[in-house]
Design a protein around this motif. Structure first.
Motif, PDB file in Angstrom:
ATOM      1  N   SER A 152     -11.575  -2.597  -4.842  1.00  0.00           N
ATOM      2  CA  SER A 152     -10.322  -3.024  -5.469  1.00  0.00           C
ATOM      3  C   SER A 152      -9.094  -2.452  -4.775  1.00  0.00           C
ATOM      4  O   SER A 152      -7.972  -2.645  -5.251  1.00  0.00           O
ATOM      5  CB  SER A 152     -10.307  -2.603  -6.941  1.00  0.00           C
ATOM      6  OG  SER A 152     -10.434  -1.200  -7.071  1.00  0.00           O
ATOM      7  N   ALA A 153      -9.278  -1.740  -3.663  1.00  0.00           N
ATOM      8  CA  ALA A 153      -8.150  -1.132  -2.961  1.00  0.00           C
ATOM      9  C   ALA A 153      -7.272  -2.204  -2.312  1.00  0.00           C
ATOM     10  O   ALA A 153      -7.770  -3.206  -1.792  1.00  0.00           O
ATOM     11  CB  ALA A 153      -8.655  -0.154  -1.900  1.00  0.00           C
ATOM     12  N   ASP A 154      -5.982  -1.990  -2.352  1.00  0.00           N
ATOM     13  CA  ASP A 154      -5.023  -2.899  -1.724  1.00  0.00           C
ATOM     14  C   ASP A 154      -4.898  -2.524  -0.249  1.00  0.00           C
ATOM     15  O   ASP A 154      -4.347  -1.480   0.092  1.00  0.00           O
ATOM     16  CB  ASP A 154      -3.675  -2.788  -2.432  1.00  0.00           C
ATOM     17  CG  ASP A 154      -2.680  -3.832  -1.941  1.00  0.00           C
ATOM     18  OD1 ASP A 154      -3.051  -4.622  -1.047  1.00  0.00           O
ATOM     19  OD2 ASP A 154      -1.543  -3.871  -2.445  1.00  0.00           O
ATOM     20  N   THR A 155      -5.418  -3.361   0.614  1.00  0.00           N
ATOM     21  CA  THR A 155      -5.437  -3.068   2.050  1.00  0.00           C
ATOM     22  C   THR A 155      -4.270  -3.700   2.807  1.00  0.00           C
ATOM     23  O   THR A 155      -4.258  -3.682   4.039  1.00  0.00           O
ATOM     24  CB  THR A 155      -6.757  -3.559   2.664  1.00  0.00           C
ATOM     25  OG1 THR A 155      -6.911  -4.967   2.388  1.00  0.00           O
ATOM     26  CG2 THR A 155      -7.938  -2.803   2.087  1.00  0.00           C
ATOM     27  N   ALA A 156      -3.306  -4.243   2.098  1.00  0.00           N
ATOM     28  CA  ALA A 156      -2.157  -4.844   2.773  1.00  0.00           C
ATOM     29  C   ALA A 156      -1.337  -3.767   3.479  1.00  0.00           C
ATOM     30  O   ALA A 156      -1.181  -2.653   2.980  1.00  0.00           O
ATOM     31  CB  ALA A 156      -1.285  -5.587   1.767  1.00  0.00           C
ATOM     32  N   VAL A 157      -0.811  -4.119   4.643  1.00  0.00           N
ATOM     33  CA  VAL A 157      -0.065  -3.149   5.445  1.00  0.00           C
ATOM     34  C   VAL A 157       1.234  -2.751   4.759  1.00  0.00           C
ATOM     35  O   VAL A 157       1.661  -1.588   4.814  1.00  0.00           O
ATOM     36  CB  VAL A 157       0.225  -3.725   6.844  1.00  0.00           C
ATOM     37  CG1 VAL A 157       1.042  -2.741   7.674  1.00  0.00           C
ATOM     38  CG2 VAL A 157      -1.074  -4.070   7.552  1.00  0.00           C
ATOM     39  N   ASP A 158       1.883  -3.704   4.086  1.00  0.00           N
ATOM     40  CA  ASP A 158       3.185  -3.445   3.467  1.00  0.00           C
ATOM     41  C   ASP A 158       3.078  -3.255   1.958  1.00  0.00           C
ATOM     42  O   ASP A 158       4.014  -3.552   1.219  1.00  0.00           O
ATOM     43  CB  ASP A 158       4.140  -4.597   3.771  1.00  0.00           C
ATOM     44  CG  ASP A 158       3.568  -5.938   3.320  1.00  0.00           C
ATOM     45  OD1 ASP A 158       2.356  -5.997   3.013  1.00  0.00           O
ATOM     46  OD2 ASP A 158       4.322  -6.927   3.273  1.00  0.00           O
ATOM     47  N   SER A 159       1.953  -2.777   1.476  1.00  0.00           N
ATOM     48  CA  SER A 159       1.774  -2.586   0.036  1.00  0.00           C
ATOM     49  C   SER A 159       2.618  -1.418  -0.464  1.00  0.00           C
ATOM     50  O   SER A 159       3.101  -0.583   0.320  1.00  0.00           O
ATOM     51  CB  SER A 159       0.299  -2.339  -0.286  1.00  0.00           C
ATOM     52  OG  SER A 159      -0.147  -1.138   0.308  1.00  0.00           O
ATOM     53  N   LYS A 160       2.763  -1.330  -1.778  1.00  0.00           N
ATOM     54  CA  LYS A 160       3.522  -0.224  -2.371  1.00  0.00           C
ATOM     55  C   LYS A 160       2.834   1.115  -2.118  1.00  0.00           C
ATOM     56  O   LYS A 160       3.499   2.131  -1.906  1.00  0.00           O
ATOM     57  CB  LYS A 160       3.691  -0.460  -3.873  1.00  0.00           C
ATOM     58  CG  LYS A 160       4.558  -1.658  -4.215  1.00  0.00           C
ATOM     59  CD  LYS A 160       4.710  -1.809  -5.725  1.00  0.00           C
ATOM     60  CE  LYS A 160       5.594  -2.994  -6.072  1.00  0.00           C
ATOM     61  NZ  LYS A 160       5.742  -3.165  -7.539  1.00  0.00           N
ATOM     62  N   LEU A 161       1.494   1.085  -2.148  1.00  0.00           N
ATOM     63  CA  LEU A 161       0.763   2.317  -1.891  1.00  0.00           C
ATOM     64  C   LEU A 161       1.013   2.818  -0.470  1.00  0.00           C
ATOM     65  O   LEU A 161       1.095   4.022  -0.229  1.00  0.00           O
ATOM     66  CB  LEU A 161      -0.731   2.104  -2.110  1.00  0.00           C
ATOM     67  CG  LEU A 161      -1.215   2.106  -3.567  1.00  0.00           C
ATOM     68  CD1 LEU A 161      -2.715   1.859  -3.627  1.00  0.00           C
ATOM     69  CD2 LEU A 161      -0.882   3.432  -4.236  1.00  0.00           C
ATOM     70  N   SER A 162       1.127   1.884   0.471  1.00  0.00           N
ATOM     71  CA  SER A 162       1.399   2.281   1.863  1.00  0.00           C
ATOM     72  C   SER A 162       2.741   2.980   1.975  1.00  0.00           C
ATOM     73  O   SER A 162       2.892   3.975   2.702  1.00  0.00           O
ATOM     74  CB  SER A 162       1.360   1.064   2.780  1.00  0.00           C
ATOM     75  OG  SER A 162       0.071   0.478   2.792  1.00  0.00           O
ATOM     76  N   GLN A 163       3.715   2.491   1.237  1.00  0.00           N
ATOM     77  CA  GLN A 163       5.032   3.121   1.257  1.00  0.00           C
ATOM     78  C   GLN A 163       4.990   4.504   0.613  1.00  0.00           C
ATOM     79  O   GLN A 163       5.603   5.453   1.119  1.00  0.00           O
ATOM     80  CB  GLN A 163       6.042   2.217   0.540  1.00  0.00           C
ATOM     81  CG  GLN A 163       6.203   0.850   1.196  1.00  0.00           C
ATOM     82  CD  GLN A 163       7.079  -0.085   0.386  1.00  0.00           C
ATOM     83  OE1 GLN A 163       7.654   0.319  -0.637  1.00  0.00           O
ATOM     84  NE2 GLN A 163       7.198  -1.330   0.824  1.00  0.00           N
TER      85      GLN A 163
END
Length: 619
Positions: free
Chosen positions: A359-370
Motif C-alpha cells: 500500500s506504499a505510495d511510490t510516486a516520486v512527487d508524493s507528499k511522503l517524498s516531500q
C-alpha cells in the motif's frame, strides 16, 4: 490510469468526516436551533440548482422517481462541497429535537444522502431545580432538552455511526453537568438566541452573519467548532468543556486508515490481544510533542514509558526500566496504539527482514517524498524504497558494517524508523512447519523436504495452503491414521523383529542399529545399558507425534545427538506455522544462531515460510 494510493486514502478519510455539527434545544419558547457549523450561505435565487435539488425532506418517494434516476435526472442531495445544505434552521430544529421518551438514547435519522446522529438529553429535572431559585420570568425561558447532532454521509459504516453517537453522548452529558453546576448552557444559549433575534429584527436574510457572531461571542460555539475541525483534521478530540469536564474521543477508522483494508473495531480489539513481551513500540510523534499533549493530571507511568521507549527495547525490558508490571505495560501500550500515538513493531536489529508495503505510495512527487526530503535532505525516498523491493535484511540492503561506521549506521536506522512509522515497510518473519515424510501423505517430489515459501504480499493465503496440505495430517487422530506404527526400540528388545514387524519394521530397526554403540555389538549380543537408556529417552521424547512423523525425525542424522534431539522435541509444539523464530527465541531463551543451526540440522522434516505477522502489520 492507475489511482494513487494516497488519493484513495484521502478519499476514504473524507467520507468519514462529519458534514456538520448541530446544537438544538427544546424549551418553553419552542424548538430552537442554537448553533450549526460549518455555516453555508444558501443562494437567494428562486431557480433550482442543477446540482442540488431542495425538496421537502418529509416527502415520500414514489416509484416513478426511481425510473427518473435511471434516465439520468438530477439526484436530490443535501451535501455540497462537504457541507450540509438544503435545510432551514427551523426545519432542523423541529425534527432533531426528540421527545422526552427518546431522551437518554441514541438518536439516528436518515434523509436521502444524510444521516443525523446524536444523543438527546433531558434537562427537565435540572429545570425544576432551577425554578426553585429563579423568578417566574426566568422560569419561562428554561431549556427542557438538548440534542448534540452530527450530520454524516448516509452510506457510512454502522461502526462509524456508533462512534459519533458516543461522542455526541459525551458532549451532551458534559453540557448537562455544567448546566447543573453553573448554568453554563443557559448563559451560552442566551448569547446564541440573542444573535438570531438581532438578525431577525434587522430583517437581514443572511444566515451566516448570526453564526459568525455566535462563534465570536459564545464559548460553547467555539468548543463545538473545535470538535468539528479536529475530527476533520485528525479524528482526535481531547479538550475540557467549559475548562471543567474532559471530553476525549478518537475515531479509530480514521486514525488507522493507513492499515491495508482498514480496521474494524472488533478486529482491532482482537489484534490487541496479540501483544507479546517481545514486541516493541514505535512512537508516531516526537517525544516532546506527545508529552505536551497529555493532560496535566495524566498517568505518570505513561509519561515514564514514553520517555524510556526506543525502537530497540522490547516490552519486557521497558517493564523493568519503568518499574511496572508487564500487565500495566500492556495496558499503556494498547492505549497508545489505540490513539495512534504508537505502532507495534519487533525490536530493530540488523537481522530484521523488511519488504516494501503493497500500500506504499511510490510516486516520486508524493507528499511522503516531500516529508522525507525535509527530514533527510541528502536522500531520496524512492531510492530508499527500492532497497526493499525484495525482502532484505538491514545489513544486506545497506551494506554497512555497524562497527566500522557508527555514524552511517545511525543514519540507516533513522531512515528505517521513518519508513516504519509511515507504514512504508513491512517486517517479515520466518515460520516453521513440521513436514511428514510418508509418500502417501505428501508429495512424492523429494525436493519438497526442504523448501522455503516466501509470500510477502499475500501472507495469509500462503500459510493457509501449507496448513491444508500437510498440517491437517499432523492433527489427525492417531487411532484413525492409515500409517503403520513404527516399532520403537523397546519393542525390538522384547520381541523378535522377524516375527513382529515385517519388512518395514526390519528396515527401521536396521537404521537405528547404525549407531556406533550398536555397531560395536553387531555380533547379536545385547545392547549396553547406556545405549538402551539413550534410545528409550529418544523414543519417549517424540511420543506425542504420529508414528510416521516420529520415524522421519529419527532418520535425520542429527537425531543421533541426544542434546539436539531433546531441543528439537522441546520446540516441536512451535512448528505449526503459527510461531515465528523471534517468538521461539524469546520464550525458549535461545539465540538466533542456536535456533537456525538446529533448524538446519533437521531441515529434512521442516518447511519454512516467510510472511508478515498479523500483530505488527495491522496495529
Amino acid at each position: 490510469m492507475s489511482v494513487c494510493p494516497s488519493d484513495m486514502v484521502t478519499a476514504m478519510l473524507s467520507d468519514l468526516d462529519p458534514v456538520a455539527v448541530i446544537l438544538v434545544s427544546s424549551g418553553t419558547k419552542g424548538n430552537r436551533l442554537l448553533f450549526r457549523y460549518p455555516y453555508f450561505q444558501e443562494p437567494h435565487s428562486n431557480h433550482k440548482s442543477s446540482k442540488v435539488a431542495i425538496k421537502n425532506p418529509y416527502a415520500i418517494k414514489i416509484a416513478e422517481n426511481f425510473q427518473d434516476l435511471k434516465k439520468g435526472k438530477s439526484i436530490t442531495t443535501f451535501i455540497k462541497d462537504g457541507s450540509l445544505t438544503g435545510f432551514a434552521d427551523k426545519t432542523l430544529a423541529n425534527f432533531l429535537v426528540a421527545k422526552s421518551e427518546l431522551c437518554g438514547k441514541k438518536f439516528s435519522v436518515k434523509i436521502d444522502d444524510v444521516r443525523f446522529v446524536g444523543f438527546p438529553m433531558s434537562l427537565t429535572q435540572l429545570s425544576k431545580e432551577t425554578n426553585l431559585q429563579n423568578s417566574l420570568n426566568s422560569r419561562l425561558q428554561n431549556i427542557l432538552a438538548i440534542n448534540v447532532v452530527f450530520a454524516l454521509r448516509a452510506n457510512i459504516a454502522e461502526s462509524v455511526t456508533n462512534c459519533y453517537q458516543e461522542l455526541a453522548q459525551q458532549i451532551a452529558v458534559a453540557i448537562a453537568h455544567e448546566e447543573k453546576r453553573c448554568l453554563y448552557l443557559s448563559k451560552e444559549a442566551k448569547i446564541m438566541m440573542a444573535a438570531f433575534e438581532e438578525a431577525s429584527v434587522t430583517g437581514d436574510e443572511d444566515t451566516v452573519s448570526p453564526l459568525k457572531q455566535i462563534i465570536h461571542n459564545s464559548n460553547l460555539a467555539k468548543e463545538l467548532m473545535s470538535v468539528f475541525d479536529n475530527l476533520v483534521k485528525s479524528g482526535q478530540v481531547l479538550f475540557f468543556l467549559n475548562q471543567w469536564v474532559e471530553i476525549n474521543f478518537c475515531l479509530l477508522h480514521k486514525i488507522h486508515a493507513n492499515v491495508p483494508g482498514g480496521v474494524l473495531l472488533e478486529t482491532f480489539y482482537r489484534f490487541l490481544t496479540y501483544v507479546r513481551p517481545y514486541h516493541a513500540i514505535l512512537l508516531t510523534k516526537p517525544e516532546q510533542e506527545l508529552l505536551s499533549s497529555l493532560p496535566l493530571d495524566g498517568c505518570p507511568s505513561l509519561s515514564r514509558l514514553i520517555k524510556l521507549t526506543t525502537p530497540v527495547k522490547n516490552l519486557k525490558i521497558l517493564a523493568l526500566e519503568t518499574d511496572l508490571s508487564i500487565t500495566q505495560i500492556y495496558q499503556l501500550v494498547c492505549h497508545l496504539v489505540y490513539w495512534g500515538f504508537a505502532i507495534l513493531i519487533y525490536p530493530m536489529c540488523q537481522a530484521n527482514q523488511y519488504v516494501l508495503s503493497p500500500s506504499a505510495d511510490t510516486a516520486v512527487d508524493s507528499k511522503l517524498s516531500q516529508e522525507f526530503h525535509t527530514s533527510f535532505p541528502e536522500l531520496h525516498l524512492v531510492v530508499e524504497m527500492s532497497r526493499f523491493s525484495y525482502p532484505s535484511r538491514m545489513h544486506e540492503c545497506f551494506d554497512v558494517e555497524p562497527i566500522a561506521n557508527t555514524a552511517l549506521m545511525d543514519k540507516v536506522n533513522q531512515v528505517v524508523v521513518w519508513m516504519l512509522r509511515h507504514r512504508i515497510l513491512n517486517q517479515l518473519h520466518t515460520y516453521v512447519n513440521l513436514l511428514p515424510s510418508s509418500k502417501k501423505e505428501f508429495s512424492t517430489n523429494p525436493n519438497m523436504c526442504h523448501s522455503t515459501i516466501s509470500s510477502t504480499h499475500s501472507s495469509s493465503s500462503s500459510v493457509q495452503v501449507v496448513e491444508e496440505s500437510y498440517l491437517s495430517i499432523l492433527m489427525e487422530d492417531p487411532t484413525t491414521s492409515n500409517l503403520d506404527r513404527a516399532t520403537s526400540m523397546s519393542d525390538v528388545a522384547s520381541v523378535n523383529s522377524e516375527e513382529s514387524g515385517g519388512q518395514s519394521t526390519t528396515q527401521y530397526t536396521s537404521q537405528l542399529s547404525k549407531s556406533p554403540s550398536h555397531e560395536a555389538n553387531s555380533d547379536c549380543s545385547m545392547l549396553p545399558e547406556d545405549s538402551k537408556l539413550q534410545w528409550r529417552m529418544q523414543d519417549n521424547l517424540l511420543n506425542e507425534l504420529k508414528p510416521g512423523v516420529k520415524a522421519a525425525i529419527l532418520r535425520c542424522p542429527a537425531a543421533k545427538n541426544f542434546e539436539d534431539l531433546s531441543l528439537f522435541a522441546k520446540l516441536v509444539p512451535y512448528f505449526n506455522g503459527k510461531h515465528h523464530l523471534e517468538e521461539i527465541m524469546f520464550y525458549e531463551n535461545l539465540t538466533r544462531s542456536q535456533l537456525v543451526t538446529l533448524l538446519e540440522k533437521f531441515k529434512d522434516v521442516l518447511i519454512l515460510s516467510s510472511h508478515e505477522a498479523l500483530a505488527t502489520t495491522l496495529i
